[in-house]
Design a protein around this motif. Sequence first.
Motif, mmCIF file in Angstrom:
data_model
loop_
_atom_site.group_PDB
_atom_site.id
_atom_site.type_symbol
_atom_site.label_atom_id
_atom_site.label_comp_id
_atom_site.label_asym_id
_atom_site.label_seq_id
_atom_site.Cartn_x
_atom_site.Cartn_y
_atom_site.Cartn_z
ATOM 1 N N SER A 148 0.854 -1.181 0.000
ATOM 2 C CA SER A 148 0.000 0.000 0.000
ATOM 3 C C SER A 148 0.894 1.236 0.000
ATOM 4 O O SER A 148 2.112 1.144 0.155
ATOM 5 C CB SER A 148 -0.938 -0.001 1.216
ATOM 6 O OG SER A 148 -0.193 -0.130 2.417
ATOM 7 N N VAL A 195 0.977 5.615 1.150
ATOM 8 C CA VAL A 195 0.425 6.863 1.671
ATOM 9 C C VAL A 195 1.224 7.995 1.034
ATOM 10 O O VAL A 195 2.468 8.011 1.132
ATOM 11 C CB VAL A 195 0.526 6.935 3.204
ATOM 12 C CG1 VAL A 195 0.155 8.330 3.693
ATOM 13 C CG2 VAL A 195 -0.377 5.897 3.847
ATOM 14 N N HIS A 250 -3.083 -0.416 -2.700
ATOM 15 C CA HIS A 250 -4.056 0.467 -2.057
ATOM 16 C C HIS A 250 -3.367 1.795 -1.772
ATOM 17 O O HIS A 250 -2.357 1.843 -1.067
ATOM 18 C CB HIS A 250 -4.565 -0.145 -0.750
ATOM 19 C CG HIS A 250 -5.306 -1.423 -0.935
ATOM 20 N ND1 HIS A 250 -5.585 -2.291 0.111
ATOM 21 C CD2 HIS A 250 -5.836 -1.995 -2.043
ATOM 22 C CE1 HIS A 250 -6.262 -3.326 -0.363
ATOM 23 N NE2 HIS A 250 -6.421 -3.172 -1.655
ATOM 24 N N HIS A 292 -3.506 5.807 -0.452
ATOM 25 C CA HIS A 292 -4.180 6.886 0.273
ATOM 26 C C HIS A 292 -3.507 8.203 -0.102
ATOM 27 O O HIS A 292 -2.325 8.409 0.152
ATOM 28 C CB HIS A 292 -4.098 6.677 1.780
ATOM 29 C CG HIS A 292 -4.737 7.792 2.560
ATOM 30 N ND1 HIS A 292 -6.112 7.975 2.614
ATOM 31 C CD2 HIS A 292 -4.195 8.802 3.297
ATOM 32 C CE1 HIS A 292 -6.384 9.050 3.357
ATOM 33 N NE2 HIS A 292 -5.237 9.561 3.769
ATOM 34 N N ASP A 293 -4.272 9.103 -0.685
ATOM 35 C CA ASP A 293 -3.737 10.386 -1.147
ATOM 36 C C ASP A 293 -4.600 11.526 -0.565
ATOM 37 O O ASP A 293 -5.670 11.834 -1.077
ATOM 38 C CB ASP A 293 -3.767 10.439 -2.675
ATOM 39 C CG ASP A 293 -3.077 11.666 -3.250
ATOM 40 O OD1 ASP A 293 -3.242 11.899 -4.472
ATOM 41 O OD2 ASP A 293 -2.404 12.397 -2.509
ATOM 42 N N GLY A 294 -4.172 12.147 0.510
ATOM 43 C CA GLY A 294 -2.900 11.922 1.119
ATOM 44 C C GLY A 294 -2.877 12.744 2.400
ATOM 45 O O GLY A 294 -3.895 13.140 2.973
ATOM 46 N N SER A 309 -6.770 15.367 7.115
ATOM 47 C CA SER A 309 -5.915 14.510 6.298
ATOM 48 C C SER A 309 -5.131 13.524 7.159
ATOM 49 O O SER A 309 -4.943 12.367 6.783
ATOM 50 C CB SER A 309 -4.960 15.349 5.443
ATOM 51 O OG SER A 309 -3.936 15.939 6.218
ATOM 52 N N ASP A 361 -7.553 10.818 8.549
ATOM 53 C CA ASP A 361 -7.871 9.822 7.525
ATOM 54 C C ASP A 361 -6.689 8.885 7.277
ATOM 55 O O ASP A 361 -6.870 7.683 7.064
ATOM 56 C CB ASP A 361 -8.245 10.526 6.220
ATOM 57 C CG ASP A 361 -9.587 11.237 6.299
ATOM 58 O OD1 ASP A 361 -10.345 10.963 7.252
ATOM 59 O OD2 ASP A 361 -9.865 12.072 5.418
ATOM 60 N N ALA A 362 -5.479 9.433 7.316
ATOM 61 C CA ALA A 362 -4.302 8.597 7.104
ATOM 62 C C ALA A 362 -4.134 7.589 8.236
ATOM 63 O O ALA A 362 -3.781 6.425 7.996
ATOM 64 C CB ALA A 362 -3.054 9.470 6.985
ATOM 65 N N PHE A 398 -6.500 4.823 7.665
ATOM 66 C CA PHE A 398 -6.038 3.980 6.557
ATOM 67 C C PHE A 398 -4.929 3.034 7.017
ATOM 68 O O PHE A 398 -4.959 1.827 6.741
ATOM 69 C CB PHE A 398 -5.542 4.865 5.414
ATOM 70 C CG PHE A 398 -4.990 4.116 4.227
ATOM 71 C CD1 PHE A 398 -5.844 3.515 3.321
ATOM 72 C CD2 PHE A 398 -3.618 4.007 4.028
ATOM 73 C CE1 PHE A 398 -5.338 2.825 2.216
ATOM 74 C CE2 PHE A 398 -3.107 3.320 2.940
ATOM 75 C CZ PHE A 398 -3.971 2.719 2.027
ATOM 76 N N GLU A 416 -4.934 -0.993 7.101
ATOM 77 C CA GLU A 416 -3.970 -1.780 6.329
ATOM 78 C C GLU A 416 -3.020 -2.568 7.230
ATOM 79 O O GLU A 416 -2.565 -3.651 6.873
ATOM 80 C CB GLU A 416 -3.149 -0.853 5.416
ATOM 81 C CG GLU A 416 -3.932 -0.226 4.295
ATOM 82 C CD GLU A 416 -4.309 -1.235 3.231
ATOM 83 O OE1 GLU A 416 -3.480 -2.109 2.901
ATOM 84 O OE2 GLU A 416 -5.443 -1.152 2.713
#
Length: 407
Positions: A49, A51, A82, A84-86, A94, A97-98, A101, A105
Amino acid sequence: MNAIVSPLHSRDTRRPRVMVVGAGWRFTSGISYYTCRLTNAFSEVTDTSAVLMRQLVPTRLYPGRARVGRAVNTLQYVPEVHVHDGIDWFWGRSMRDAVRFITSERPDVLVLQWWTGAVLHSYLRLARLVRRYGGRVVIEWHEVQDTGEARIPGVTRYVVAAMQQLLRRVDGHVVHSRYDLELLRGTYPLPEDRVVLAPHGPYNHYDAADVDGERDGDFVFLYFGVIRPYKGVEDLVAAFELLPQAVRSTSRLVLVGETWEGWTAPLDAVAASPVRDRITVVDRYVDDAEVAAHFAAADAVVLPYRRSSSSGPLHIAMSAGLPVVVASVGGLVEAAGDYAGVTFVPTQDPASLAAAMADLPARRGERFDDPHSWDRTVDAYGELLTRLGLPGLMSDSAAGAPERRGA
């Protein structure tokens, strides 16, 4: 060395899940491409994945501020990754959310691409998170610190102090050359048994199908890359002027790159040059299709750097099989030392640069094999993870399968 094995991995025989953290496409740079290529290479051997660091700094502070947010890349992450941006420099939602994620993961290994102090506070937060549940953290070093950042008062002091905090949470290190390793050890204590050398992988993702074969018309010397004080582009302009008249009259110099840090010395040199009618300047960050076109049209690439740890344009040139004249500085000697098409010259020496360039038109059309592969990079990571007590990572070529070409 005593291997470090956490309960998470003590009975685990599968390949470790890898998460790469690096530059995204909003502030596209060479590290954006490297992050994508490395992540795609990992995805061929294990669950992977990514980020991405999205809003690196306030846009007005970025040297390439005019193009921020403009898509220039055709290179993409493969569907198996997968992404995640970002993460934005100011965090807010942000970062929340990271964190969600990453928690979802749950990578076994967090691979942090290091190139700018702008990401340091975010990397510290992510490293703490992953270490909390027993994951490993690895830094891949592209340089000690960006030269432009280092000139800003107080930035170097902040980076060194904050990096010490991050290093306490880092399990291993990846560097591209012995030169880089010695440079890093002049600033940070990197344990001998937690460091591996991983040569930069090839940049063979540009569609330059017409690069082979001789062409009619002028011989084209190409410089490609951002124009900054340490790139030495003004030395190249001076060298082009020193070429024998018979060579210069049948050659062109093409300079392609966005001007950074207000460094206009190369452009001023072109404007004042007596042969400026044979020099073309493209002063902007070109998109991937244009990159492919410029390298397809080039007969040789010239990189007159005054310092450099690594060079994306060098790897594009080697992937295209082009003759390369490059200054023997930093990590470039190791990066291109096995490439049959390279000519090394002293730095800041236009006469030596001109002499090397003058030999190339007679060899027009020669092409060379790139000795680099992403398999070597993945295998180096596999060696490091084994040292850290994790299940091994092994590329297809190391396992005996044909080497990958499209990673």
